[in-house]
Design an enzyme around this catalytic site. Structure first.
Site, mmCIF file in Angstrom:
data_model
loop_
_atom_site.group_PDB
_atom_site.id
_atom_site.type_symbol
_atom_site.label_atom_id
_atom_site.label_comp_id
_atom_site.label_asym_id
_atom_site.label_seq_id
_atom_site.Cartn_x
_atom_site.Cartn_y
_atom_site.Cartn_z
ATOM 1 N N TYR A 142 36.175 84.639 75.788
ATOM 2 C CA TYR A 142 35.524 85.811 76.377
ATOM 3 C C TYR A 142 36.327 86.394 77.543
ATOM 4 O O TYR A 142 36.018 87.474 78.038
ATOM 5 C CB TYR A 142 34.102 85.478 76.851
ATOM 6 C CG TYR A 142 33.142 85.122 75.731
ATOM 7 C CD1 TYR A 142 33.384 85.519 74.413
ATOM 8 C CD2 TYR A 142 31.996 84.391 75.978
ATOM 9 C CE1 TYR A 142 32.512 85.195 73.386
ATOM 10 C CE2 TYR A 142 31.115 84.065 74.954
ATOM 11 C CZ TYR A 142 31.381 84.476 73.666
ATOM 12 O OH TYR A 142 30.515 84.154 72.652
ATOM 13 N N LYS A 192 37.356 72.620 67.813
ATOM 14 C CA LYS A 192 37.899 72.735 66.462
ATOM 15 C C LYS A 192 39.367 72.309 66.514
ATOM 16 O O LYS A 192 40.281 73.099 66.258
ATOM 17 C CB LYS A 192 37.766 74.176 65.950
ATOM 18 C CG LYS A 192 36.345 74.604 65.666
ATOM 19 C CD LYS A 192 35.847 74.148 64.305
ATOM 20 C CE LYS A 192 36.490 74.927 63.186
ATOM 21 N NZ LYS A 192 36.108 74.409 61.849
ATOM 22 N N ASP A 225 31.790 72.868 63.968
ATOM 23 C CA ASP A 225 31.011 73.258 62.782
ATOM 24 C C ASP A 225 30.173 72.077 62.287
ATOM 25 O O ASP A 225 28.990 72.240 61.935
ATOM 26 C CB ASP A 225 31.912 73.819 61.676
ATOM 27 C CG ASP A 225 33.122 72.954 61.369
ATOM 28 O OD1 ASP A 225 33.444 72.068 62.188
ATOM 29 O OD2 ASP A 225 33.750 73.153 60.312
ATOM 30 N N ASP A 249 28.102 78.988 73.282
ATOM 31 C CA ASP A 249 27.209 80.131 73.141
ATOM 32 C C ASP A 249 26.399 79.967 71.842
ATOM 33 O O ASP A 249 25.167 80.090 71.833
ATOM 34 C CB ASP A 249 28.071 81.400 73.082
ATOM 35 C CG ASP A 249 27.304 82.659 73.378
ATOM 36 O OD1 ASP A 249 26.088 82.570 73.627
ATOM 37 O OD2 ASP A 249 27.907 83.746 73.348
ATOM 38 N N ASP A 253 22.367 78.304 71.417
ATOM 39 C CA ASP A 253 21.324 79.155 70.831
ATOM 40 C C ASP A 253 20.665 78.452 69.643
ATOM 41 O O ASP A 253 19.439 78.506 69.476
ATOM 42 C CB ASP A 253 21.913 80.490 70.348
ATOM 43 C CG ASP A 253 21.802 81.567 71.413
ATOM 44 O OD1 ASP A 253 21.569 81.218 72.581
ATOM 45 O OD2 ASP A 253 21.954 82.753 71.071
#
Ligand code: NAD
Length: 368
Positions: A142, A192, A225, A249, A253
């Site tokens: 970001y 990852k 993942d 993020d 959620d």
């Protein structure tokens, strides 16, 4: 000694409605527990733009740097959707996080027993769930450069850059290990590393911080993942999860939804310790300004009140009073009190925002 200080930034939409209930709780602590805070209030987001032409005035930013904790409601709304990116309400929040250098975002996913049926997962998967996701908040994709939309030959290309330095990874890893020591002593780090160099570095650095400073904490690594799958399959296997800005993020959620409503989820964003030893800190509910219900007295104030409970615990080192407040909320829910977002089809009349706040105050009174 002076009272601890709090800057309240209610923001937009339901922000002021839920924050009004937090004010009642803060006043209760002053009156009944002799825990008096110096509270000031200011604007952030769309309302700050309306008054000052900027979503965060420099004076407000300066105040935020001085106080012991900032409590924020929510920012944004359809009225501001067409504004230039640089003055959108969310930029006010991003500026606070960046300039206060709040690199460690704590997002608990905790399932109150009374709401276990409310989760989209089976009751036994979520009942008693209590996990904490620590998301790196000030770096990563970001913020990385280069970023932008550029022309490349005959077409445009959108670019964002995932970038982490060793010290950025070290400090958020420390924050996760410290937290784990106060909980169930387990950290799972997610990245990852199979496809991203930043993930390889992340894994190496978290492991090094563990081996040199926190060998007593149980550490595991998981691809993000796979972590998302495990969070839905059996979330109780986790205690503290530490991950980067982007994965955090998404994962926080997803974890949030395990517990039912957005109206129940608090968060804390912590930075380096100040001169008085307290960390720079911003507390806010996870939800947004909920324009669809703003001004109707329907908002659930619990996420914002739980954010204040986190402030009691992490900024004011008062775990006992944080426990008292969380217990009061648990009691109120166990007694069947519900705002509209927590209702099924069973015809129970929902409480308004202020009625829920009053019910929590009554439970606090009863706890004395
Ligand atoms: P939202 O969180 O505002 O609302 C999503 C849904 O959840 C809505 O149906 C809303 O009514 C419900 N909801 C949220 N909080 C609730 C509460 N306390 N009680 C009961 N119901 C609640 O997300 P959105 O609709 O995607 O965004 C609305 C605005 O908020 C946008 O402008 C967005 O940019 C902004 N936003 C701000 C923040 C923040 O301030 N941190 C976070 C997310 C979104």
């Amino acid at each position: 000694m002076s009272n601890p200080s709090i800057l309240i930034l209610p923001g937009d939409g339901i922000g002021p409605e839920v924050m009004a209930e937090v004010r009642k709780i803060i006043d209760w602590y002053g009156a009944k527990r002799d825990l008096v805070f110096d509270v000031s209030e200011d604007l952030v987001g769309g309302c700050a733009y309306d008054k000052h032409g900027t979503p965060l005035h420099d004076d407000t930013m300066a105040k935020a740097q001085e106080v012991d904790a900032v409590l924020l409601g929510a920012v944004g709304g359809p009225k501001y959707d067409a504004l230039d990116f640089s003055v959108k309400p969310e930029r006010g929040l991003l500026r606070l996080r960046k300039e206060m250098d709040l690199y460690s975002n704590l997002r608990p996913a905790q399932c109150f027993d009374a709401l276990a049926d409310f989760s989209s997962l089976k009751k036994d998967v979520v009942a008693g769930l209590d996990i904490m996701i620590v998301r790196e908040l000030t770096s990563g994709i970001y913020f990385g450069e280069p970023r932008g939309i550029f022309k490349e030959g005959n077409e445009r290309v959108g670019i964002n850059t995932q970038r982490y330095t060793e010290s950025e990874i070290e400090r958020v890893a420390r924050s996760a290990f410290e937290l784990a020591r106060r909980r169930n002593n387990k950290v799972c780090s997610m990245e990852k590393a199979n496809v991203m160099e930043s993930g390889i570095l992340w894994r190496e650095v978290v492991q090094k911080v563990h081996d040199t400073e926190y060998p007593d904490v149980e550490l595991s690594h998981m691809y993000a993942d796979a972590g998302a799958m495990q969070l839905c399959r059996w979330p109780k296997q986790f205690d503290v999860i530490v991950t980067d800005n982007l994965f955090g993020d998404l994962l926080s959620d997803a974890a949030a939804m395990l517990t039912g409503s957005l109206g129940m989820l608090p968060s804390a964003s912590l930075g380096a310790p100040m001169a008085n030893g307290r960390p720079k800190a911003l507390y806010e509910p996870v939800h947004g300004s909920a324009p669809d219900i703003a001004g109707q007295g329907k908002a659930n104030p619990i996420a914002c009140i739980l954010s204040f409970a986190m402030a009691l615990r992490y900024s004011f080192d008062n775990g006992a009073e944080a426990d008292r407040l969380e217990k009061a909320i648990e009691t109120v829910l166990a007694n069947g009190a519900r705002t509209a977002d927590l209702l099924g089809e069973d015809g129970v009349t929902p409480l308004s925002t202020s009625e829920m706040g009053d019910a929590i105050l009554a439970a606090l009174d009863a706890s004395l």
